[in-house]
Design an enzyme around this catalytic site. Structure first.
Site, PDB file in Angstrom:
ATOM      1  N   GLU A 185       1.027  -1.176  -0.047  1.00 41.82           N
ATOM      2  CA  GLU A 185       0.483  -0.707  -0.080  1.00 41.82           C
ATOM      3  C   GLU A 185       0.824   1.339  -0.190  1.00 41.82           C
ATOM      4  OE1 GLU A 185      -2.810   0.169  -1.208  1.00 41.82           O
ATOM      5  OE2 GLU A 185      -4.527  -1.073   0.246  1.00 41.82           O
ATOM      6  N   LEU A 245     -12.514   0.553  -3.892  1.00 41.50           N
ATOM      7  CA  LEU A 245     -13.253  -0.756  -4.671  1.00 41.50           C
ATOM      8  C   LEU A 245     -12.730  -0.866  -5.884  1.00 41.50           C
ATOM      9  CD1 LEU A 245     -15.674  -2.874  -2.397  1.00 41.50           C
ATOM     10  CD2 LEU A 245     -13.005  -3.231  -2.382  1.00 41.50           C
ATOM     11  N   SER A 246     -12.536   0.327  -6.522  1.00 40.16           N
ATOM     12  CA  SER A 246     -12.306   1.030  -7.984  1.00 40.16           C
ATOM     13  C   SER A 246     -13.289   0.718  -8.536  1.00 40.16           C
ATOM     14  CB  SER A 246     -10.977  -0.170  -8.263  1.00 40.16           C
ATOM     15  OG  SER A 246      -9.687   1.130  -8.149  1.00 40.16           O
ATOM     16  N   GLU A 258      -8.305   7.921 -17.077  1.00 40.86           N
ATOM     17  CA  GLU A 258      -8.432   8.462 -15.616  1.00 40.86           C
ATOM     18  C   GLU A 258      -7.151   9.592 -15.131  1.00 40.86           C
ATOM     19  OE1 GLU A 258      -9.742   5.708 -12.675  1.00 40.86           O
ATOM     20  OE2 GLU A 258      -9.769   7.235 -11.562  1.00 40.86           O
ATOM     21  N   ASP A 274      -4.908  -0.548 -10.468  1.00 41.18           N
ATOM     22  CA  ASP A 274      -6.768  -0.437  -9.904  1.00 41.18           C
ATOM     23  C   ASP A 274      -6.757  -1.557 -11.781  1.00 41.18           C
ATOM     24  OD1 ASP A 274      -6.433   0.763  -8.024  1.00 41.18           O
ATOM     25  OD2 ASP A 274      -7.723   2.209  -8.167  1.00 41.18           O
ATOM     26  N   TYR A 321      -2.934  13.857  -0.100  1.00 43.78           N
ATOM     27  CA  TYR A 321      -1.432  12.943  -1.255  1.00 43.78           C
ATOM     28  C   TYR A 321      -0.928  13.137  -1.019  1.00 43.78           C
ATOM     29  CZ  TYR A 321      -1.425   9.293  -4.277  1.00 43.78           C
ATOM     30  OH  TYR A 321      -0.812   8.491  -5.958  1.00 43.78           O
TER      31      TYR A 321
HETATM   32  P1  ADP Z   1     -13.641   4.560  -6.335  1.00 47.79           P
HETATM   33  O1  ADP Z   1     -12.895   3.902  -4.935  1.00 47.79           O
HETATM   34  O2  ADP Z   1     -14.993   3.408  -6.182  1.00 47.79           O
HETATM   35  O3  ADP Z   1     -13.193   4.109  -8.165  1.00 47.79           O
HETATM   36  P2  ADP Z   1     -13.291   6.585  -7.565  1.00 47.79           P
HETATM   37  O4  ADP Z   1     -13.806   7.606  -7.303  1.00 47.79           O
HETATM   38  O5  ADP Z   1     -12.182   7.089  -8.306  1.00 47.79           O
HETATM   39  O6  ADP Z   1     -13.978   6.036  -6.222  1.00 47.79           O
HETATM   40  O7  ADP Z   1     -14.663   6.298  -8.518  1.00 47.79           O
HETATM   41  C1  ADP Z   1     -15.869   6.311  -8.234  1.00 47.79           C
HETATM   42  C2  ADP Z   1     -17.329   7.421 -10.254  1.00 47.79           C
HETATM   43  O8  ADP Z   1     -17.003   6.268 -10.414  1.00 47.79           O
HETATM   44  C3  ADP Z   1     -18.183   7.540  -9.716  1.00 47.79           C
HETATM   45  O9  ADP Z   1     -18.311   8.870  -9.143  1.00 47.79           O
HETATM   46  C4  ADP Z   1     -18.857   7.821 -11.082  1.00 47.79           C
HETATM   47  O10 ADP Z   1     -18.480   8.721 -12.160  1.00 47.79           O
HETATM   48  C5  ADP Z   1     -18.558   6.047 -11.611  1.00 47.79           C
HETATM   49  N1  ADP Z   1     -18.919   5.169 -12.033  1.00 47.79           N
HETATM   50  C6  ADP Z   1     -18.522   4.159 -10.865  1.00 47.79           C
HETATM   51  N2  ADP Z   1     -19.505   3.124 -10.808  1.00 47.79           N
HETATM   52  C7  ADP Z   1     -20.526   3.339 -11.712  1.00 47.79           C
HETATM   53  C8  ADP Z   1     -21.797   2.767 -12.027  1.00 47.79           C
HETATM   54  N3  ADP Z   1     -23.037   1.985 -11.441  1.00 47.79           N
HETATM   55  N4  ADP Z   1     -22.715   3.868 -12.777  1.00 47.79           N
HETATM   56  C9  ADP Z   1     -21.961   4.673 -13.121  1.00 47.79           C
HETATM   57  N5  ADP Z   1     -20.939   5.644 -13.237  1.00 47.79           N
HETATM   58  C10 ADP Z   1     -20.110   4.402 -12.069  1.00 47.79           C
HETATM   59 MG    MG Z   2     -11.384   4.786  -8.019  1.00 46.63          MG
END
Ligand code: ADP
Ligand code: MG
Length: 392
Positions: free
Chosen positions: A35, A132-133, A169, A181, A230
């Site tokens: 990590e 969890l990405s 990203e 990820d 970060y």
């Molecule tokens: P994580 O740790 O879950 O990756 P992030 O902030 O990096 O958190 O990403 C979350 C973003 O990804 C959400 O705000 C959305 O914009 C997009 N996303 C994830 N899952 C979905 C989904 N099922 N439908 C639409 N957008 C999604």
């Molecule tokens: Mg993410």
């Protein structure tokens, strides 16, 4: 989950009055060890999990791609052959979620891949914003969707797909993430962890010993690793490497670190100690996993958490509470925060026979102590992103 597959298929039929040509699954991931070392050229040990984005899609005859996010009940359409910045129909800026697929279209175009117009419907059971990405799962899902529609062979480079997702990203969505990820979502293997060298991008799969499960516990505290915290960690690591005369902390051996750490300012020395020791822990953990030595592996997970809490200082009271409760429960080999920290999830290695009672007791006791509603998922390491063509 097959019910998500059925759900997107049915939503596709309803939305586009036809059958989809392809079904795609792209998983979330959890990191078992390693990590805050990806940006120090270290080693990480993630696994793809059996929670995923599911997409139903077809090549479209229109000039634009139309995407429906079932979970948000939102629909956009944009031209995937230009740099998508606005919805085509109302010329509004893209909503946040649409930047992930649009960024993927942009990255594919930049790399010279075809991005035919598609109609797509997607849903996911990867919790959003819990570490969890879910975002990498969306990206790897849409890289797969456009490649499927363009007729690219699936074995054409899972790591390349991961790099396209990371580029989307980093440069289009504007989040400065490493490769882990997208790599895990693209390259996962059922019942295996993935061992990645973040410098060379060489990787291998490591079988997970039988008789254990991965339990993920969401603290219900939103991750609030502000950019500044970060960035502060990142620059502390760079500064430590510079003062130690190394290209990155990956190149500093533990003995050398301890001999020379007095040359570093105290705070920078603590940050660097976490990274140097964590890189060593991760290397060591792979031998332990191969031997099936779950107990010793779990101890390294515990050490990792304590180091993130005390040296790297990216934990929070709720993460510590979740970890402390877990360590007292039967069947728990190791428990630690996973992801960037300051909220989000813990990952636990638990005896399969104890998994259900562990999950129940963990949720109950955490809720009692914090008044927060945690979510606990018993997970299996799963295959990476894949697609199949639906036969007419
Ligand atoms: P994580 O740790 O879950 O990756 P992030 O902030 O990096 O958190 O990403 C979350 C973003 O990804 C959400 O705000 C959305 O914009 C997009 N996303 C994830 N899952 C979905 C989904 N099922 N439908 C639409 N957008 C999604
Ligand atoms: Mg993410």
């Amino acid at each position: 989950m097959d019910n998500l597959r059925a759900h997107v298929t049915q939503q596709f039929q309803q939305t586009f009055q036809s059958e989809p040509d392809f079904i795609i699954r792209a998983p979330g991931r959890v990191n078992l060890l390693g990590e805050h070392v990806d940006y120090n050229d270290g080693f990480v040990l993630p696994a793809a999990i059996d929670r995923a984005v599911w997409i139903a899609c077809s090549r479209a005859s229109a000039l634009h791609s139309t995407l429906l996010a079932v979970d948000l009940a939102e629909r956009v359409s944009f031209s995937s052959e230009t740099i998508p910045t606005k919805t085509d129909l109302e010329a509004k800026p893209l909503p946040h979620w649409a930047k992930y697929p649009a960024g993927v279209a942009w990255a594919l175009n930049e790399a010279g891949y075809e991005t035919p117009s598609i109609n797509a419907v997607f849903t996911s059971d990867v919790p959003r914003g819990s570490g969890l990405s879910s975002s990498a799962a969306v990206e790897m899902g849409f890289v797969s969707a456009w490649q499927a529609a363009a007729g690219v062979q699936r074995d054409a480079g899972a790591m390349t797909r991961a790099q396209l997702g990371q580029r989307a990203e980093n440069q289009y969505v504007g989040v400065n993430c490493g490769i882990m990820d997208q790599f895990a979502s693209a390259c996962g293997k059922r019942d295996h962890a993935l061992y990645l060298d973040c410098r060379s991008l060489e990787w291998q799969t490591i079988p997970l010993p039988e008789g254990i499960v991965i339990v993920i516990a969401d603290t219900a505290v939103p991750r609030s690793l502000s950019d500044s915290a970060y960035n502060e960690r990142r620059s502390a690591c760079e500064e430590a490497a510079r003062l130690l005369g190394a290209k990155s902390l990956r190149d500093v051996r533990l003995e050398d670190f301890h001999r020379n750490k007095d040359r570093l300012p105290e705070l920078i020395a603590r940050r660097a100690q976490h990274v140097v020791e964590e890189i060593q822990r991760t290397e060591q953990s792979v031998f332990l996993l191969r031997q099936g030595n779950v107990k010793a592996f779990g101890r390294l997970m515990n050490e990792c958490h304590d180091s993130l809490r005390d040296l790297y200082e990216v934990s929070c009271p709720e993460l510590n509470m979740m970890v402390n409760i877990a360590r007292e429960l039967n069947g728990c080999y190791g428990a630690r925060l996973t992801g960037a920290g300051f909220g989000g999830c813990t990952v636990n290695l638990v005896a399969r026979t104890e998994a259900e009672s562990f999950a129940r007791a963990l949720a109950y006791r955490y809720a009692r102590e914090t008044n927060k509603e945690p979510k606990v998922y018993i997970c299996r390491a799963d295959d990476g992103a894949e697609w199949c063509k639906i036969q007419p």
